[in-house]
Design a protein around this motif. Sequence first.
Motif, PDB file in Angstrom:
ATOM      1  N   GLN A  88      53.253  88.541  72.360  1.00 23.34           N
ATOM      2  CA  GLN A  88      53.076  88.837  70.922  1.00 23.34           C
ATOM      3  C   GLN A  88      51.582  88.941  70.567  1.00 23.34           C
ATOM      4  OE1 GLN A  88      55.623  89.325  68.757  1.00 23.34           O
ATOM      5  NE2 GLN A  88      54.041  89.867  67.252  1.00 23.34           N
ATOM      6  N   ARG A  89      50.791  87.998  71.124  1.00 24.77           N
ATOM      7  CA  ARG A  89      49.348  88.018  70.859  1.00 24.77           C
ATOM      8  C   ARG A  89      48.703  89.290  71.355  1.00 24.77           C
ATOM      9  NH1 ARG A  89      49.365  82.608  71.997  1.00 24.77           N
ATOM     10  NH2 ARG A  89      48.793  82.952  74.183  1.00 24.77           N
TER      11      ARG A  89
ATOM     12  N   GLN B 137      43.100  98.816  63.989  1.00 26.41           N
ATOM     13  CA  GLN B 137      42.723  98.766  62.552  1.00 26.41           C
ATOM     14  C   GLN B 137      41.197  98.724  62.408  1.00 26.41           C
ATOM     15  OE1 GLN B 137      44.853  99.014  60.000  1.00 26.41           O
ATOM     16  NE2 GLN B 137      43.050  99.044  58.669  1.00 26.41           N
TER      17      GLN B 137
ATOM     18  N   GLN C  40      54.910  84.217  73.307  1.00 26.07           N
ATOM     19  CA  GLN C  40      53.723  84.190  72.406  1.00 26.07           C
ATOM     20  C   GLN C  40      52.575  84.999  72.987  1.00 26.07           C
ATOM     21  OE1 GLN C  40      52.986  80.067  71.839  1.00 26.07           O
ATOM     22  NE2 GLN C  40      54.551  79.867  70.234  1.00 26.07           N
TER      23      GLN C  40
ATOM     24  N   THR D 108      50.112  92.136  71.668  1.00 30.42           N
ATOM     25  CA  THR D 108      50.482  93.228  70.746  1.00 30.42           C
ATOM     26  C   THR D 108      49.621  93.173  69.481  1.00 30.42           C
ATOM     27  OG1 THR D 108      52.721  92.881  71.530  1.00 30.42           O
ATOM     28  CG2 THR D 108      52.482  94.288  69.627  1.00 30.42           C
ATOM     29  N   ASP D 109      49.472  91.940  68.923  1.00 27.35           N
ATOM     30  CA  ASP D 109      48.659  91.784  67.689  1.00 27.35           C
ATOM     31  C   ASP D 109      47.223  92.214  67.931  1.00 27.35           C
ATOM     32  OD1 ASP D 109      50.871  90.869  66.434  1.00 27.35           O
ATOM     33  OD2 ASP D 109      50.311  88.733  66.521  1.00 27.35           O
ATOM     34  N   ASP D 110      46.683  91.814  69.077  1.00 29.61           N
ATOM     35  CA  ASP D 110      45.288  92.171  69.380  1.00 29.61           C
ATOM     36  C   ASP D 110      45.124  93.680  69.410  1.00 29.61           C
ATOM     37  OD1 ASP D 110      44.699  89.566  69.508  1.00 29.61           O
ATOM     38  OD2 ASP D 110      44.614  89.426  71.709  1.00 29.61           O
TER      39      ASP D 110
ATOM     40  N   ARG E  19      46.948  95.872  67.880  1.00 31.68           N
ATOM     41  CA  ARG E  19      47.054  96.422  66.510  1.00 31.68           C
ATOM     42  C   ARG E  19      45.766  96.202  65.737  1.00 31.68           C
ATOM     43  NH1 ARG E  19      52.608  94.168  65.474  1.00 31.68           N
ATOM     44  NH2 ARG E  19      54.004  95.817  66.107  1.00 31.68           N
ATOM     45  N   ALA E  20      45.175  94.952  65.839  1.00 35.38           N
ATOM     46  CA  ALA E  20      43.938  94.623  65.110  1.00 35.38           C
ATOM     47  C   ALA E  20      42.802  95.510  65.599  1.00 35.38           C
ATOM     48  CB  ALA E  20      43.606  93.161  65.342  1.00 35.38           C
TER      49      ALA E  20
END
Length: 829
Positions: A322-323, A333, A319, A325-327, A329-330
Amino acid sequence: MSNLQCPVNRSRAPPSRLKPPTKLESPTAAPCASALLQPPRARDENRAPANGASAPAPPTSPANPVTAQVVSEARTRSSQLSSFMQETQRRMEEQERRLQSMIRHQQQQMASGPVAASRNGSSGTVAAELEALHAMITSQKHLIDTLQLEKAQVSNALQAERLSKQMLDNEVTQRKARWEQAEQRLLELERQLAEERARARGPTEEEVARQRALERDCAELEQALAAERHQHQKTMEENEAEVRRARRLAEDEADARLRQATRMLQDGVEEARRSAETAHAQLAQAETRATQLRAQLTEHEAAAARSRQAIEQLEADCQRLQRQTDDLRAALQREQDERGRVESERDAARADATQLRASCTSMQNALAAVQAEKAALESSVGTHQRRVQEHAGEIDELRAQIKRQLRSIAEMEDQAREDERARRELHNLVQELKGNIRVFCRIRPLLDVERATTPENLFQPVARSRGRGLEVYAPTEDGAAGAGKSRPGGGGGGECPAALLPPTHAAVSSNAERPRWAFQFDRVFDAASTQSDVFEEISQLVQSALDGYKVCIFAYGQTGSGKTHTMLGGADDPGMIPRSVQQVFEHAARLAEQGWQFTFHAVFLEIYNEHIRDLLAKDAGTASAAPDGGDSAGNSGTRYVIKTDPQTGTTFVSDLRLVPVRTPADLQRLLASSARHRATASTLMNERSSRSHSVFRLYIRGDNTEQQQHTYGLLNLIDLAGSERLARSHSQGDRLRETQHINRSLSALGDVIAALANRDKHVPFRNSKLTHLLQDSLGGDSKTLMFVNISPSTESFPETLCSLRFAAKVNACEIGTAQRTQRISFREG
Ligand SMILES: Nc1ncnc2c1ncn2[C@@H]1O[C@H](COP(=O)(O)OP(=O)(O)OP(=O)(O)O)[C@@H](O)[C@H]1O
């Protein structure tokens, strides 16, 4: 682990707690029970021995002591039995509570912890034991119930024993009374014997014989007494034996039942104890097994927890990655969005800047203009303020003046109103003193159909006559058709020739050749006058009907001149009749505060072709011609006859329906129904011409019991049939006859008024039904008002002139106290 083991020790209750109390194990250990099983010792000790030789001792208590003792012992045993029962029940309940708490505890332990599932095997056994325990408790409860039942039976036996003891007591009391009497008698005899002995110191033979006889009697009595005592003793013994037997029976029975109950109780308790011990042993086994299972489970759980921990650690790592990676990406953006936003803001800011520059320029221009305007306004305000300050004093002065003037105008208006009221009152007073018949002239407005032929106003109220003068101008040659023919001077209508017009009335027209006539009445109402204006003038007259006067108001005039409009009016513009009644009711209500009570009754009739018809009769229908000279008859054949009350001089019509009027609304209903019944017929002169005289009479009775006063007023409101010239109306047949009747009765009215004015000995009241009916209202003590209604049209001019002349003559009449100056004839011409 330690947590799971502890409850085993806690749940194991000491075996002794499950045993029934030791006191119950042996019946001898329970003092109350043993007391119940022992026979009462005091019974024989208290029994009084029968001694026939000695004199019987009187009983120590009013009741039989043996029986009383038996009863008291039975009571004691009963109370001991109930306390024993209560104690037993209490113990049973306590035991039940203990067992239930054990069961609850056991259930909690079985339900708690992850080993609950593994206990399914032994839980069946435990449940069965619990059920057995429940059954045992139930059977013990049942035993208690049985014991209570037996206790009730014992108390019933005791009750029966108490009753038999009561009977024995009664018998003992009776025997005791008999015993006491015998003892009294014995004492008496002994006393007599002693006396005799004392007296017989030297006894004669006779005395000796008598003494012996007495001694024999004594001996016999003593024997009888001994026999009685013996009998009594025997009865007592029998009674006591009976009581003993009954008591023994009751005691045996109670003891047997008690023993049986105790045995059953002990058996039940023993069985319950055994079951509980078995249950405990099984429970202990089950718990040992559960403890082992719990230990195993704990080990398994520890291993599982370790595995879970390792998995959780791995999942947490995943997790976290994954977090991250998400951070990333965000963030990427956001960067892109921010860039787009900044670019669009930059474009908008560029556009705004351009616009702001333009608006800034225009606002600078506007500001310059506003500043210039402000400067101008400030200078103008300064100028105005200066001027206001200059004129402030003047304005205040003007305001004060206006106020003063307004006040004085109001005072003047008040004064004017007061003057007008005083004038009217004085006018009425003068009129009453003069006794004149008052005449009001009313000119109706031109109807739409008349406007084309009546281009000018022929009738003009004289401005300076205070509403009393009227000037009439002849129509011009080129006026309406027929105007020339109608000229009074030209010898117009047959019934109203020009000769009627006196030369003195022919006015000297200053500016025209047209003839002019001037008339003077008590009041002239022009076409603009309203019903309310007219009523205001007659209201005082109407009011005097309440004071007990006879008041007669009638409308005279050519057909279509506005008589019905004046007297009746319409629903939204009521005429004199409804307004009069309304006022009469209002004034009556005010007088009620002074103790006056009024009652009102109305009649409404019409005279058609000299024929009376009751307009309020239930069967009132359309008019039907009656034979000439005959009395009037209604549709139902009622003959209406005009009569005069010899005592009061009042004229009235027989058999008319006299209707009580309690409210103005009652009158409205009466008028509406009577209007439907009125005889109307179409003529050339007026589309709905009334061809009859209608007479509304309101009888007013006032009573003031406090002042002991009574008044009887009468208000006559009459709408006369329209006068018309035969030549002009072109009436024929029935209509011709109607016109002739109308003209004849109006002519009779003129004759009566003239005769009254001339103070003739004979007044021809009976020449017509109308004058005959109004005989009492046209006399000297009544107040009479005539409306002369006139039409302003050119076509009606000759008839109008006739009506005005007739009215002028009536106005000149003086009826009453005033002296007449000249004779007047209504038949002139
Ligand atoms: N003061 C007035 N104001 C308005 N209209 C009036 C007035 N007087 C009379 N009229 C109208 O004139 C017409 C004739 O009036 P009305 O029927 O009262 O005459 P009349 O004298 O009773 O006639 P007749 O003798 O034939 O019964 C009616 O349409 C009525 O509404």
